[in-house]
Structure formats: structure tokens, C-alpha cells
Scaffold this motif. Structure first.
Motif, PDB file in Angstrom:
ATOM      1  N   TYR A 152       0.838  -1.204   0.000  1.00 21.93           N
ATOM      2  CA  TYR A 152       0.000   0.000   0.000  1.00 21.93           C
ATOM      3  C   TYR A 152       0.872   1.252   0.000  1.00 21.93           C
ATOM      4  O   TYR A 152       0.667   2.174  -0.801  1.00 21.93           O
ATOM      5  N   GLY A 153       1.858   1.302   0.890  1.00 13.13           N
ATOM      6  CA  GLY A 153       2.727   2.465   0.965  1.00 13.13           C
ATOM      7  C   GLY A 153       3.466   2.734  -0.325  1.00 13.13           C
ATOM      8  O   GLY A 153       3.589   3.884  -0.761  1.00 13.13           O
ATOM      9  N   VAL A 154       3.954   1.681  -0.961  1.00 13.42           N
ATOM     10  CA  VAL A 154       4.675   1.839  -2.228  1.00 13.42           C
ATOM     11  C   VAL A 154       3.741   2.399  -3.306  1.00 13.42           C
ATOM     12  O   VAL A 154       4.138   3.272  -4.090  1.00 13.42           O
ATOM     13  N   SER A 155       2.509   1.904  -3.351  1.00  8.46           N
ATOM     14  CA  SER A 155       1.571   2.409  -4.360  1.00  8.46           C
ATOM     15  C   SER A 155       1.274   3.891  -4.132  1.00  8.46           C
ATOM     16  O   SER A 155       1.150   4.663  -5.092  1.00  8.46           O
ATOM     17  N   LYS A 156       1.191   4.308  -2.875  1.00 13.28           N
ATOM     18  CA  LYS A 156       0.931   5.716  -2.582  1.00 13.28           C
ATOM     19  C   LYS A 156       2.164   6.581  -2.843  1.00 13.28           C
ATOM     20  O   LYS A 156       2.041   7.734  -3.265  1.00 13.28           O
ATOM     21  N   SER A 157       3.343   6.030  -2.610  1.00 13.26           N
ATOM     22  CA  SER A 157       4.565   6.764  -2.950  1.00 13.26           C
ATOM     23  C   SER A 157       4.642   7.027  -4.447  1.00 13.26           C
ATOM     24  O   SER A 157       5.098   8.083  -4.890  1.00 13.26           O
ATOM     25  N   ALA A 158       4.179   6.064  -5.221  1.00  7.48           N
ATOM     26  CA  ALA A 158       4.192   6.231  -6.672  1.00  7.48           C
ATOM     27  C   ALA A 158       3.343   7.417  -7.104  1.00  7.48           C
ATOM     28  O   ALA A 158       3.669   8.112  -8.087  1.00  7.48           O
ATOM     29  N   LEU A 159       2.268   7.668  -6.364  1.00  6.34           N
ATOM     30  CA  LEU A 159       1.416   8.809  -6.704  1.00  6.34           C
ATOM     31  C   LEU A 159       2.154  10.133  -6.529  1.00  6.34           C
ATOM     32  O   LEU A 159       1.882  11.099  -7.249  1.00  6.34           O
ATOM     33  N   GLN A 160       3.059  10.174  -5.556  1.00  5.39           N
ATOM     34  CA  GLN A 160       3.818  11.412  -5.350  1.00  5.39           C
ATOM     35  C   GLN A 160       4.641  11.749  -6.599  1.00  5.39           C
ATOM     36  O   GLN A 160       4.656  12.889  -7.058  1.00  5.39           O
ATOM     37  N   GLY A 161       5.326  10.733  -7.132  1.00  2.60           N
ATOM     38  CA  GLY A 161       6.130  10.955  -8.327  1.00  2.60           C
ATOM     39  C   GLY A 161       5.274  11.279  -9.538  1.00  2.60           C
ATOM     40  O   GLY A 161       5.612  12.161 -10.338  1.00  2.60           O
ATOM     41  N   LEU A 162       4.164  10.575  -9.685  1.00  5.62           N
ATOM     42  CA  LEU A 162       3.260  10.825 -10.805  1.00  5.62           C
ATOM     43  C   LEU A 162       2.714  12.246 -10.757  1.00  5.62           C
ATOM     44  O   LEU A 162       2.696  12.960 -11.772  1.00  5.62           O
ATOM     45  N   SER A 163       2.277  12.662  -9.592  1.00  7.13           N
ATOM     46  CA  SER A 163       1.704  13.994  -9.450  1.00  7.13           C
ATOM     47  C   SER A 163       2.721  15.088  -9.733  1.00  7.13           C
ATOM     48  O   SER A 163       2.442  16.042 -10.476  1.00  7.13           O
ATOM     49  N   ARG A 164       3.913  14.957  -9.161  1.00  8.00           N
ATOM     50  CA  ARG A 164       4.947  15.974  -9.383  1.00  8.00           C
ATOM     51  C   ARG A 164       5.364  16.035 -10.854  1.00  8.00           C
ATOM     52  O   ARG A 164       5.513  17.120 -11.428  1.00  8.00           O
ATOM     53  N   GLY A 165       5.495  14.876 -11.470  1.00  5.92           N
ATOM     54  CA  GLY A 165       5.880  14.855 -12.877  1.00  5.92           C
ATOM     55  C   GLY A 165       4.816  15.458 -13.766  1.00  5.92           C
ATOM     56  O   GLY A 165       5.115  16.234 -14.691  1.00  5.92           O
ATOM     57  N   LEU A 166       3.555  15.129 -13.508  1.00  6.06           N
ATOM     58  CA  LEU A 166       2.477  15.681 -14.322  1.00  6.06           C
ATOM     59  C   LEU A 166       2.348  17.186 -14.121  1.00  6.06           C
ATOM     60  O   LEU A 166       2.041  17.922 -15.067  1.00  6.06           O
ATOM     61  N   ALA A 167       2.605  17.660 -12.907  1.00  5.67           N
ATOM     62  CA  ALA A 167       2.580  19.106 -12.662  1.00  5.67           C
ATOM     63  C   ALA A 167       3.611  19.810 -13.539  1.00  5.67           C
ATOM     64  O   ALA A 167       3.367  20.907 -14.056  1.00  5.67           O
ATOM     65  N   GLY A 172       2.559  26.109 -16.468  1.00  9.49           N
ATOM     66  CA  GLY A 172       2.197  27.291 -17.238  1.00  9.49           C
ATOM     67  C   GLY A 172       0.908  27.184 -18.016  1.00  9.49           C
ATOM     68  O   GLY A 172       0.572  28.090 -18.788  1.00  9.49           O
ATOM     69  N   THR A 173       0.141  26.107 -17.806  1.00 12.24           N
ATOM     70  CA  THR A 173      -1.085  25.907 -18.585  1.00 12.24           C
ATOM     71  C   THR A 173      -2.341  26.369 -17.854  1.00 12.24           C
ATOM     72  O   THR A 173      -3.419  26.393 -18.447  1.00 12.24           O
ATOM     73  N   GLY A 174      -2.223  26.685 -16.562  1.00  9.66           N
ATOM     74  CA  GLY A 174      -3.404  26.982 -15.767  1.00  9.66           C
ATOM     75  C   GLY A 174      -4.001  25.754 -15.105  1.00  9.66           C
ATOM     76  O   GLY A 174      -5.018  25.850 -14.420  1.00  9.66           O
ATOM     77  N   VAL A 175      -3.354  24.607 -15.311  1.00  9.30           N
ATOM     78  CA  VAL A 175      -3.801  23.360 -14.699  1.00  9.30           C
ATOM     79  C   VAL A 175      -2.847  23.010 -13.561  1.00  9.30           C
ATOM     80  O   VAL A 175      -1.629  22.943 -13.771  1.00  9.30           O
ATOM     81  N   THR A 176      -3.365  22.814 -12.371  1.00 12.63           N
ATOM     82  CA  THR A 176      -2.520  22.442 -11.240  1.00 12.63           C
ATOM     83  C   THR A 176      -2.711  20.964 -10.911  1.00 12.63           C
ATOM     84  O   THR A 176      -3.778  20.391 -11.127  1.00 12.63           O
ATOM     85  N   VAL A 177      -1.642  20.365 -10.370  1.00  3.74           N
ATOM     86  CA  VAL A 177      -1.660  18.947 -10.005  1.00  3.74           C
ATOM     87  C   VAL A 177      -1.020  18.810  -8.630  1.00  3.74           C
ATOM     88  O   VAL A 177       0.112  19.272  -8.421  1.00  3.74           O
ATOM     89  N   ASN A 178      -1.729  18.182  -7.708  1.00  4.01           N
ATOM     90  CA  ASN A 178      -1.221  18.027  -6.343  1.00  4.01           C
ATOM     91  C   ASN A 178      -1.634  16.680  -5.764  1.00  4.01           C
ATOM     92  O   ASN A 178      -2.611  16.068  -6.199  1.00  4.01           O
ATOM     93  N   THR A 179      -0.874  16.239  -4.774  1.00  3.96           N
ATOM     94  CA  THR A 179      -1.295  15.082  -3.985  1.00  3.96           C
ATOM     95  C   THR A 179      -1.745  15.566  -2.616  1.00  3.96           C
ATOM     96  O   THR A 179      -1.205  16.524  -2.060  1.00  3.96           O
ATOM     97  N   ILE A 180      -2.744  14.879  -2.092  1.00  2.00           N
ATOM     98  CA  ILE A 180      -3.260  15.133  -0.751  1.00  2.00           C
ATOM     99  C   ILE A 180      -2.918  13.919   0.106  1.00  2.00           C
ATOM    100  O   ILE A 180      -3.176  12.782  -0.292  1.00  2.00           O
ATOM    101  N   LEU A 181      -2.320  14.158   1.282  1.00  6.04           N
ATOM    102  CA  LEU A 181      -1.879  13.057   2.143  1.00  6.04           C
ATOM    103  C   LEU A 181      -2.695  13.030   3.429  1.00  6.04           C
ATOM    104  O   LEU A 181      -2.333  13.665   4.419  1.00  6.04           O
TER     105      LEU A 181
END
Length: 262
Positions: A152-167, A172-181
Motif C-alpha cells: 500500500y505504501g509503495v503504491s501511494k509513494s508512486a502517486l507522489q512521483g506521478l503527481s509531481r511529474g504531471l505538474a 504554465g497551462t493553468g492546470v494544477t496537479v497536487n497530492t493530498i496526504l
């Protein structure tokens, strides 16, 4: 501060109960038209009916987002949204050495790939319109990976990287991307989980909760479960126009469990 999401559309996954339903309610109360997605048709219908009874704009789509086919069905039903809340997730304790490849794949498909697939689709429409909000509901377990829930922890850690990369992709597009913990939250699923643990150990549920925070989350500064609404308050703000400078961030609503000042 008054958050006004009138005219905005929002999609919340895993939204038939718990944190997902609380977020859907909060966004709708701020004026958004919300779509709830879950795989249990009966529970989803009840959740949508509850919101509609409160005079809120809500609809439901039944789909199993742990599969590519389910994600495609949702996208076909709801082609575009302004706000995407990737809340779907599963959890459970298990001995690391008993975990099979299938267990790992199930957690990865549900907790990571569902949000990846939906974000890949909806972010393009948001980018074209010059405004959008994407959130991944992660967990403090992404930072403090529990020994009994490594998968479970590893899957949630993956979201951190996905979110930061997508951000960064959407910079500069007006679209924000964040993770909530969130931290331990008093959802229906958690209540059932602790009831079972209490029964196994022959103690009351309140005693089980006290023991949990003493033994498993001793660094908690609030010393209790958060409510789904407390988590939802942060999510509604992050989805608002007022949060336009908040992107690429991991935002904590975990009661101070994480031993870090940043």
C-alpha cells in the motif's frame, strides 16, 4: 475566503462513501456539478441520491476503474471535467513475504493506474481550456511506509512521483496537479477494519483505537482519527481558483504524524 465553483464540473472516483463522498459533497456545496464514480451500483445510487436530496448537482457513473476497460467506460460517459479527484484506492495489512505478484499488480492497477489513465485523458481537455485541477489522494503511508502494508505504501509513494511529474508537464497551462496526504481517517471502511481488529484481540473499538495511535502512530499530534470532512476541506480549497499558485505539492492533512517540518 469564499470558494465559488459555480459553473465547474468535477469528477470524484471511489466516491460512494468515505473521503470520496465527503469531497464530492464539499465541491458540490461550493457550486460545482459533481460526478461520482464507483463500481458498486447500489451504494453509488444511494450516495448520489443523498447529495441530490440536499439540493446539490450530482450524478453517478458505475465503472471498475482498476481496469483499462472501466476507465474507458467512464471517459466515454464523461468526456471532460474541470476538476479531477483521483480518490480510488484499496488498502489492507499483509505480511510482505506472503504478497504475490498478483497482489502487487492489483494494488498498482487500482491505486496508481486508475489515476494515471484518467489524468492522461482529462488533463488534455483542461490544458486546452487553460484551467483545471487534478488531485491524487495519497496517504501519510507514502512517507511513513508501514511494515505491515508495504504494498500500500509503495503504491501511494508512486502517486507522489506521478503527481509531481504531471505538474511539470502541465507547467504554465493553468492546470494544477497536487497530492493530498490524509492520515488515519474515520471512514466506514476504517471503522469496519478496526471493529474486526478489536474483536480479534478481545477489546473494545475505542480501546483498539487508543492502542493503534499509541503503538502505530505515536507521533500523531491530534491523537485521533480525522473526519472525512476535514480531509475534504483541504481538497475543496486546492480545487478552487484561490489555490492557483499551489501545484506540484504534497499537501498533508494527517494530524502531524509525519516527523518533518516541510
Amino acid at each position: 475566503m469564499q470558494i465559488d465553483l459555480s459553473g465547474k464540473t468535477a469528477l470524484i472516483t471511489g466516491a460512494s462513501a468515505g473521503i470520496g463522498l465527503a469531497i464530492a459533497r464539499g465541491l458540490a456545496q461550493a457550486g460545482a456539478s459533481v460526478t461520482l464514480c464507483a463500481r458498486d451500483a447500489q451504494r453509488l445510487a444511494a450516495a448520489v441520491a443523498a447529495l441530490q436530496a440536499e439540493g446539490l448537482q450530482a450524478q453517478g457513473v458505475v465503472a471498475d476503474l482498476a481496469t483499462a476497460t472501466g476507465c474507458q467506460a467512464l471517459v466515454a460517459a464523461v468526456p471532460g471535467v474541470d476538476i479531477l479527484i483521483n480518490n480510488l484506492g484499496i488498502y489492507g495489512t499483509q505480511d510482505f513475504f506472503a504478497l504475490t505478484d498478483e497482489d502487487w499488480e492489483n494494488f498498482f492497477q487500482t491505486n496508481v493506474m486508475s489515476g494515471l489513465r484518467l489524468s492522461r485523458h482529462y488533463a488534455q481537455g483542461m490544458k486546452a481550456h487553460g484551467w483545471g485541477r487534478i488531485q491524487f489522494i495519497s496517504s501519510e503511508s507514502a512517507i511513513n511506509i508501514p511494515a505491515d502494508m508495504v504494498h500500500y505504501g509503495v503504491s501511494k509513494s508512486a502517486l507522489q512521483g506521478l503527481s509531481r511529474g504531471l505538474a511539470k508537464v502541465l507547467a504554465g497551462t493553468g492546470v494544477t496537479v497536487n497530492t493530498i496526504l490524509p492520515g488515519p481517517t474515520r471512514t466506514e471502511g476504517v471503522q469496519a477494519f478496526f471493529a474486526n481488529l478489536a474483536q480479534e484481540q478481545g477489546i473494545s473499538v475505542p480501546e483498539m483505537e487508543v492502542r493503534f495511535f499509541r503503538e502505530n502512530r505515536p507521533s500523531s499530534l491530534i491523537g485521533r482519527f480525522a473526519t472525512p470532512e476535514e480531509v475534504a476541506h483541504l481538497c475543496v480549497y486546492v480545487a478552487s481558483p484561490q489555490a492557483s499558485a499551489t501545484t506540484g505539492a504534497a499537501l498533508r492533512v494527517e494530524g502531524g504524524i509525519v516527523e518533518s517540518i516541510i
